[in-house]
Design a protein around this motif. Structure first.
Motif, PDB file in Angstrom:
ATOM      1  N   ALA A 209     -67.680 -30.613   3.554  1.00 49.98           N
ATOM      2  CA  ALA A 209     -67.855 -29.693   4.676  1.00 49.98           C
ATOM      3  C   ALA A 209     -69.227 -29.035   4.569  1.00 49.98           C
ATOM      4  N   PRO A 210     -69.856 -28.734   5.702  1.00 50.57           N
ATOM      5  CA  PRO A 210     -71.155 -28.060   5.661  1.00 50.57           C
ATOM      6  C   PRO A 210     -71.011 -26.611   5.223  1.00 50.57           C
ATOM      7  N   VAL A 211     -71.980 -26.120   4.477  1.00 53.05           N
ATOM      8  CA  VAL A 211     -71.964 -24.715   4.086  1.00 53.05           C
ATOM      9  C   VAL A 211     -72.406 -23.858   5.272  1.00 53.05           C
ATOM     10  N   ASN A 212     -72.076 -22.573   5.219  1.00 53.50           N
ATOM     11  CA  ASN A 212     -72.364 -21.668   6.337  1.00 53.50           C
ATOM     12  C   ASN A 212     -73.848 -21.606   6.694  1.00 53.50           C
ATOM     13  N   ASP A 213     -74.717 -21.840   5.699  1.00 57.02           N
ATOM     14  CA  ASP A 213     -76.160 -21.763   5.950  1.00 57.02           C
ATOM     15  C   ASP A 213     -76.614 -22.743   7.021  1.00 57.02           C
ATOM     16  N   PHE A 214     -75.877 -23.824   7.233  1.00 57.39           N
ATOM     17  CA  PHE A 214     -76.270 -24.845   8.194  1.00 57.39           C
ATOM     18  C   PHE A 214     -75.547 -24.713   9.533  1.00 57.39           C
ATOM     19  N   LEU A 215     -74.736 -23.673   9.698  1.00 62.59           N
ATOM     20  CA  LEU A 215     -73.932 -23.509  10.904  1.00 62.59           C
ATOM     21  C   LEU A 215     -74.470 -22.374  11.774  1.00 62.59           C
ATOM     22  N   PRO A 216     -74.387 -22.496  13.099  1.00 60.13           N
ATOM     23  CA  PRO A 216     -74.890 -21.457  14.015  1.00 60.13           C
ATOM     24  C   PRO A 216     -73.864 -20.340  14.194  1.00 60.13           C
ATOM     25  N   ILE A 217     -73.527 -19.658  13.117  1.00 57.90           N
ATOM     26  CA  ILE A 217     -72.410 -18.714  13.118  1.00 57.90           C
ATOM     27  C   ILE A 217     -72.636 -17.562  14.099  1.00 57.90           C
ATOM     28  N   ALA A 218     -73.837 -16.992  14.104  1.00 55.38           N
ATOM     29  CA  ALA A 218     -74.103 -15.859  14.996  1.00 55.38           C
ATOM     30  C   ALA A 218     -73.949 -16.258  16.461  1.00 55.38           C
ATOM     31  N   LYS A 219     -74.457 -17.429  16.818  1.00 56.29           N
ATOM     32  CA  LYS A 219     -74.336 -17.903  18.205  1.00 56.29           C
ATOM     33  C   LYS A 219     -72.883 -18.176  18.564  1.00 56.29           C
ATOM     34  N   LEU A 220     -72.149 -18.796  17.645  1.00 54.13           N
ATOM     35  CA  LEU A 220     -70.741 -19.081  17.912  1.00 54.13           C
ATOM     36  C   LEU A 220     -69.946 -17.790  18.072  1.00 54.13           C
ATOM     37  N   ASN A 221     -70.259 -16.791  17.242  1.00 53.44           N
ATOM     38  CA  ASN A 221     -69.584 -15.490  17.378  1.00 53.44           C
ATOM     39  C   ASN A 221     -69.802 -14.904  18.766  1.00 53.44           C
ATOM     40  N   LYS A 222     -71.005 -15.062  19.274  1.00 58.00           N
ATOM     41  CA  LYS A 222     -71.335 -14.574  20.616  1.00 58.00           C
ATOM     42  C   LYS A 222     -70.467 -15.257  21.666  1.00 58.00           C
ATOM     43  N   TYR A 223     -70.279 -16.564  21.526  1.00 60.91           N
ATOM     44  CA  TYR A 223     -69.501 -17.283  22.531  1.00 60.91           C
ATOM     45  C   TYR A 223     -67.999 -17.073  22.357  1.00 60.91           C
ATOM     46  N   VAL A 224     -67.549 -16.793  21.140  1.00 63.32           N
ATOM     47  CA  VAL A 224     -66.144 -16.401  20.953  1.00 63.32           C
ATOM     48  C   VAL A 224     -65.876 -15.087  21.675  1.00 63.32           C
ATOM     49  N   THR A 225     -66.809 -14.129  21.527  1.00 63.57           N
ATOM     50  CA  THR A 225     -66.678 -12.846  22.214  1.00 63.57           C
ATOM     51  C   THR A 225     -66.664 -13.038  23.731  1.00 63.57           C
ATOM     52  N   SER A 226     -67.540 -13.920  24.209  1.00 63.69           N
ATOM     53  CA  SER A 226     -67.574 -14.200  25.650  1.00 63.69           C
ATOM     54  C   SER A 226     -66.263 -14.816  26.118  1.00 63.69           C
ATOM     55  N   ALA A 227     -65.722 -15.728  25.320  1.00 61.89           N
ATOM     56  CA  ALA A 227     -64.463 -16.378  25.686  1.00 61.89           C
ATOM     57  C   ALA A 227     -63.327 -15.377  25.768  1.00 61.89           C
ATOM     58  N   LEU A 228     -63.378 -14.352  24.924  1.00 60.23           N
ATOM     59  CA  LEU A 228     -62.336 -13.325  24.933  1.00 60.23           C
ATOM     60  C   LEU A 228     -62.491 -12.335  26.083  1.00 60.23           C
ATOM     61  N   SER A 229     -63.731 -12.004  26.411  1.00 54.88           N
ATOM     62  CA  SER A 229     -63.967 -10.929  27.378  1.00 54.88           C
ATOM     63  C   SER A 229     -64.113 -11.383  28.819  1.00 54.88           C
ATOM     64  N   GLU A 230     -64.543 -12.634  29.031  1.00 57.41           N
ATOM     65  CA  GLU A 230     -64.857 -13.064  30.384  1.00 57.41           C
ATOM     66  C   GLU A 230     -63.792 -13.929  31.039  1.00 57.41           C
ATOM     67  N   ALA A 231     -62.773 -14.283  30.305  1.00 57.61           N
ATOM     68  CA  ALA A 231     -61.780 -15.217  30.842  1.00 57.61           C
ATOM     69  C   ALA A 231     -60.596 -14.528  31.521  1.00 57.61           C
ATOM     70  N   ARG A 232     -60.671 -13.191  31.681  1.00 53.76           N
ATOM     71  CA  ARG A 232     -59.608 -12.430  32.353  1.00 53.76           C
ATOM     72  C   ARG A 232     -58.228 -12.767  31.761  1.00 53.76           C
ATOM     73  N   HIS A 233     -58.181 -12.793  30.475  1.00 48.44           N
ATOM     74  CA  HIS A 233     -56.941 -12.984  29.716  1.00 48.44           C
ATOM     75  C   HIS A 233     -56.341 -14.376  29.845  1.00 48.44           C
TER      76      HIS A 233
END
Length: 469
Positions: A117-141
């Motif tokens: 598995a890839p280590v966290n250093d190679f993953l776009p974690i901050a960007k993915l966190n942003k889109y997880v937040t968007s998925a939670l807030s913009e999808a009207r539940h």
């Protein structure tokens, strides 16, 4: 009268001679463009041209914001020998050994080369966190409800769009989102096979596939791999002629554990061979997007028969913990839908939406390019260090991509004993025993080269080399 070489060609030749004279190892940095310009009294543009010339020859590798590193496989790197295919069907008994090995490595491995598995250093974690937040807030539940069985529409659309460049792309309504690539493979097996059937696999192959076959009471035929061409198609033909093979499970691109890949022409030949015989191909492409070259496609891209059940995921490129995979099963799509609904109804919608948003943003390909360069640089360091510290009789080939190096240890070495001793020193590795039902690979090991390079990593590889000796 010979043509006089261009100035940049002369500079490139000098740099190449210096690299060989200094015996630099793969992954070592070479002098910056500015320093070479100053030392040789030439323009920056001339040095850039010289470095581009060396990069085209495969001698150096550009690393973003870090300059250039050596990309020369060590002279001692020799590919492991291709093992003969085992065309006699055999039962599978691998789960107990594989489970214990992985559990021990997880619990005791301070430096863990065993989990692919890839280590966290190679993953776009901050960007993915942003889109997880968007998925939670913009999808009207909407994402709090059960998602559609097939998957989130946004993600399905983006997966389909990524296949537009293929010779035979995938339609959006022919994709089923799964809990990782292994659920996709398991659904395919359940749709096609019954206990006692014979399935062809690569030799060696990912131990998780062997575990799935064992759980379903299936028998296997093992087809050998070649370091340059991957799956041995002649051996496959022999197996198909001699046995009632019900299905094949192959990893044509970035095979796990070897890192081998089939040339595109061989993939086409494979797809046509199985399509004409009506033998389904379950394609495991979990690592395909980590191939170091551009223009590499899965076997599914050449499928004219709708006979390839294509399985992939985002676990190796974006987020292993999200467990978002998918399958495009061709003629078997409806059967897989029913099996999916009967097993777990659907896959988490929030994480599907988040990955769909990331792909929609256009950042995925940029991330892949960056990640490939990073892990290739890692691989070169590992390869150079293994060549330096392991016994001279050891054999390994430089992988075409993926996350692992497959090493043949000297004859007489018991890889399982090496693994147990290494664990006591806080190092986790995978012995070759778990990648086959035969006894072909008792002196092989698989190393994951994704753990970020540090002095501790070099010391761990040095220790492993000592244990092997």
């Amino acid at each position: 009268m010979t043509d006089k070489p261009f100035r940049y060609e002369q500079v490139a030749a000098k740099i190449e001679d210096s690299v060989r004279a200094l015996q630099l190892r793969p992954g070592d940095k070479i002098p910056s463009v500015r320093k070479v310009s100053q030392d040789l009294g030439v323009s920056l543009n001339t040095v850039f041209q010289a470095y581009a010339n060396l990069e085209a020859k495969g001698l150096i590798l550009a690393k973003p914001r870090s300059g250039y590193v050596i990309n020369v496989p060590p002279a001692s790197a020799r590919p492991p020998q291709e093992k003969k295919s085992n065309t006699i069907p055999s039962s599978v008994e691998i789960t107990a050994m594989a489970t214990a090995m992985m559990k021990n490595a997880k619990e005791n491995g301070i430096i863990n080369f065993s989990i692919l598995a890839p280590v966290n250093d190679f993953l776009p974690i901050a960007k993915l966190n942003k889109y997880v937040t968007s998925a939670l807030s913009e999808a009207r539940h909407e994402n709090y409800q059960y998602p559609l069985i097939d998957g989130h529409p946004r993600l399905l659309q983006q997966i389909a769009r990524r296949t537009f460049r293929w010779h035979h792309g995938i339609e959006q309504d022919k994709i089923l989102v799964t809990n990782g690539c292994m659920e996709a493979i398991n659904l395919c097996l359940d749709a096609i096979t019954k206990p006692g059937d014979i399935v062809a696999v690569e030799s060696p192959t990912y131990h998780g596939i062997l575990q799935s076959l064992e759980q379903r009471g299936l028998n296997v035929i093992e087809i050998g791999l070649n370091p340059q061409t991957g799956l041995n198609l002649d051996s496959l033909r022999q197996a198909l002629d001699s046995c009632p093979v019900v299905a094949c499970i192959f990893m044509p691109t970035c095979n796990n554990p070897t890192g081998y890949s089939m040339p595109e022409s061989h993939k086409i030949e494979l797809v046509n061979l199985l399509g004409e015989r009506n033998v389904p191909l379950i394609e495991d492409d979990a690592l395909g997007e980590l191939h170091y070259q551009d223009g590499i496609y899965p076997a599914k891209a050449y499928d004219q028969h709708d006979n390839v059940l294509y399985c992939s995921s985002f676990s190796k490129t974006l987020a292993p913990g999200f467990r978002i995979g998918y399958v495009s099963a061709g003629n078997y799509h409806t059967a897989l839908e029913k099996l999916k609904f009967g097993s777990n109804i659907s896959t988490t919608g929030i994480l599907q939406d988040a990955i769909g948003r990331f792909l929609e943003s256009g950042q995925y390909d940029k991330h892949l390019r960056k990640m490939r360069l990073a892990i290739q640089s890692q691989m070169l360091r590992y390869v150079g260090t293994i060549a330096n510290y392991f016994p001279a009789e050891s054999k390994f080939s430089v992988p075409a991509g993926g996350l692992s190096i497959w090493i043949e240890l000297p004859n007489g070495t018991n890889a399982f004993e090496v693994q147990k001793t290494a664990l006591r020193k806080g190092i986790g590795i995978c012995p070759g025993h778990i990648f086959s039902t035969s006894d072909f690979f008792h002196h092989y090991i698989r190393l994951n080269y994704c753990p970020l390079w540090t002095f501790k990593i070099e010391e761990a590889l040095k220790t492993l080399g000592h244990l092997v000796r």
